[in-house]
Design an enzyme around this catalytic site. Sequence first.
Site, mmCIF file in Angstrom:
data_model
loop_
_atom_site.group_PDB
_atom_site.id
_atom_site.type_symbol
_atom_site.label_atom_id
_atom_site.label_comp_id
_atom_site.label_asym_id
_atom_site.label_seq_id
_atom_site.Cartn_x
_atom_site.Cartn_y
_atom_site.Cartn_z
ATOM 1 N N HIS A 145 -43.647 -16.186 29.218
ATOM 2 C CA HIS A 145 -44.224 -16.373 30.556
ATOM 3 C C HIS A 145 -45.279 -17.484 30.529
ATOM 4 O O HIS A 145 -45.772 -17.861 29.472
ATOM 5 C CB HIS A 145 -44.829 -15.060 31.068
ATOM 6 C CG HIS A 145 -45.906 -14.499 30.186
ATOM 7 N ND1 HIS A 145 -45.631 -13.820 29.019
ATOM 8 C CD2 HIS A 145 -47.244 -14.500 30.303
ATOM 9 C CE1 HIS A 145 -46.766 -13.426 28.453
ATOM 10 N NE2 HIS A 145 -47.761 -13.838 29.207
ATOM 11 N N CYS A 195 -58.839 -17.158 30.437
ATOM 12 C CA CYS A 195 -57.392 -17.309 30.301
ATOM 13 C C CYS A 195 -56.705 -16.305 31.215
ATOM 14 O O CYS A 195 -57.249 -15.241 31.500
ATOM 15 C CB CYS A 195 -56.938 -17.131 28.856
ATOM 16 S SG CYS A 195 -57.608 -15.704 28.041
ATOM 17 N N HIS A 201 -52.857 -15.975 34.008
ATOM 18 C CA HIS A 201 -51.501 -16.364 34.402
ATOM 19 C C HIS A 201 -51.510 -16.835 35.848
ATOM 20 O O HIS A 201 -52.140 -16.198 36.689
ATOM 21 C CB HIS A 201 -50.553 -15.168 34.307
ATOM 22 C CG HIS A 201 -50.658 -14.421 33.025
ATOM 23 N ND1 HIS A 201 -51.477 -13.326 32.871
ATOM 24 C CD2 HIS A 201 -50.049 -14.621 31.838
ATOM 25 C CE1 HIS A 201 -51.359 -12.882 31.625
ATOM 26 N NE2 HIS A 201 -50.506 -13.645 30.980
ATOM 27 N N GLU A 219 -63.461 -14.707 36.925
ATOM 28 C CA GLU A 219 -63.913 -14.125 35.659
ATOM 29 C C GLU A 219 -65.342 -14.515 35.305
ATOM 30 O O GLU A 219 -66.113 -13.688 34.825
ATOM 31 C CB GLU A 219 -63.006 -14.563 34.502
ATOM 32 C CG GLU A 219 -61.662 -13.903 34.498
ATOM 33 C CD GLU A 219 -60.865 -14.188 33.230
ATOM 34 O OE1 GLU A 219 -61.475 -14.482 32.166
ATOM 35 O OE2 GLU A 219 -59.627 -14.106 33.303
ATOM 36 N N GLU A 243 -47.558 -10.672 23.233
ATOM 37 C CA GLU A 243 -47.951 -11.844 24.015
ATOM 38 C C GLU A 243 -47.029 -12.980 23.603
ATOM 39 O O GLU A 243 -47.019 -13.379 22.441
ATOM 40 C CB GLU A 243 -49.407 -12.187 23.716
ATOM 41 C CG GLU A 243 -50.018 -13.168 24.664
ATOM 42 C CD GLU A 243 -50.305 -12.584 26.037
ATOM 43 O OE1 GLU A 243 -49.340 -12.488 26.840
ATOM 44 O OE2 GLU A 243 -51.450 -12.244 26.326
ATOM 45 N N GLU A 270 -46.281 -16.566 25.192
ATOM 46 C CA GLU A 270 -46.741 -17.416 26.287
ATOM 47 C C GLU A 270 -46.417 -18.883 26.070
ATOM 48 O O GLU A 270 -46.476 -19.389 24.957
ATOM 49 C CB GLU A 270 -48.266 -17.290 26.454
ATOM 50 C CG GLU A 270 -48.704 -15.945 26.953
ATOM 51 C CD GLU A 270 -50.173 -15.884 27.304
ATOM 52 O OE1 GLU A 270 -50.514 -15.040 28.133
ATOM 53 O OE2 GLU A 270 -50.988 -16.657 26.754
#
Length: 179
Positions: A40, A75, A77, A95, A120, A122
């Site tokens: 992803h 970090c 998405h 954040e 994970e 990515e």
Amino acid sequence: MSSTAQLDQQLEEKIILVDTSDRQIGTAEKLQVHRDGLLHRAFSIFVLNSQGQLLLQRRAKHKYHSGGLWTNTCCSHPRNEETTLLAAHRRLQEEMGFDCDLKELFSFVYRAELDNDLIEYEFDHVFVGYSDREPILNPDEADDWKWIDLQVLQTDIREHSEAYTYWLRDCCDRFIAAL
């Protein structure tokens, strides 16, 4: 909204599935993506101050993976139909409580088996920004922060890798080389 309800909502959020060339091939719920180890789209933000120090955050202990570990500034998405750059600005504000100009330095693919039986996998776009602002942490995301010299960080990652997220350990040297 309670922290539990916010976490449930975040885990149900759909994220972008990609192929190894970063072409979108679909979407899926965040928790499913991490349970099944699906590739992803993601991004990592590194904010440096005027002294060249990196702003680190310590992930909130209650995060669904990698809780309590030190990591890069932010970090996350992008959402479906959201550019990676716009998502990076959105999440930096959500954040860390501030925003700054961001520039993409490079991207890389990594796969790591994490705690809680999650994976994970990515296609990670790495951004750099510059700011001297102190963050205003979102306690759902982070519970501490600090500025750190890049060479000190490299040494500490080598000596205490268990204190850092996998993705920071994996791309720190590349980030420094790309500056």
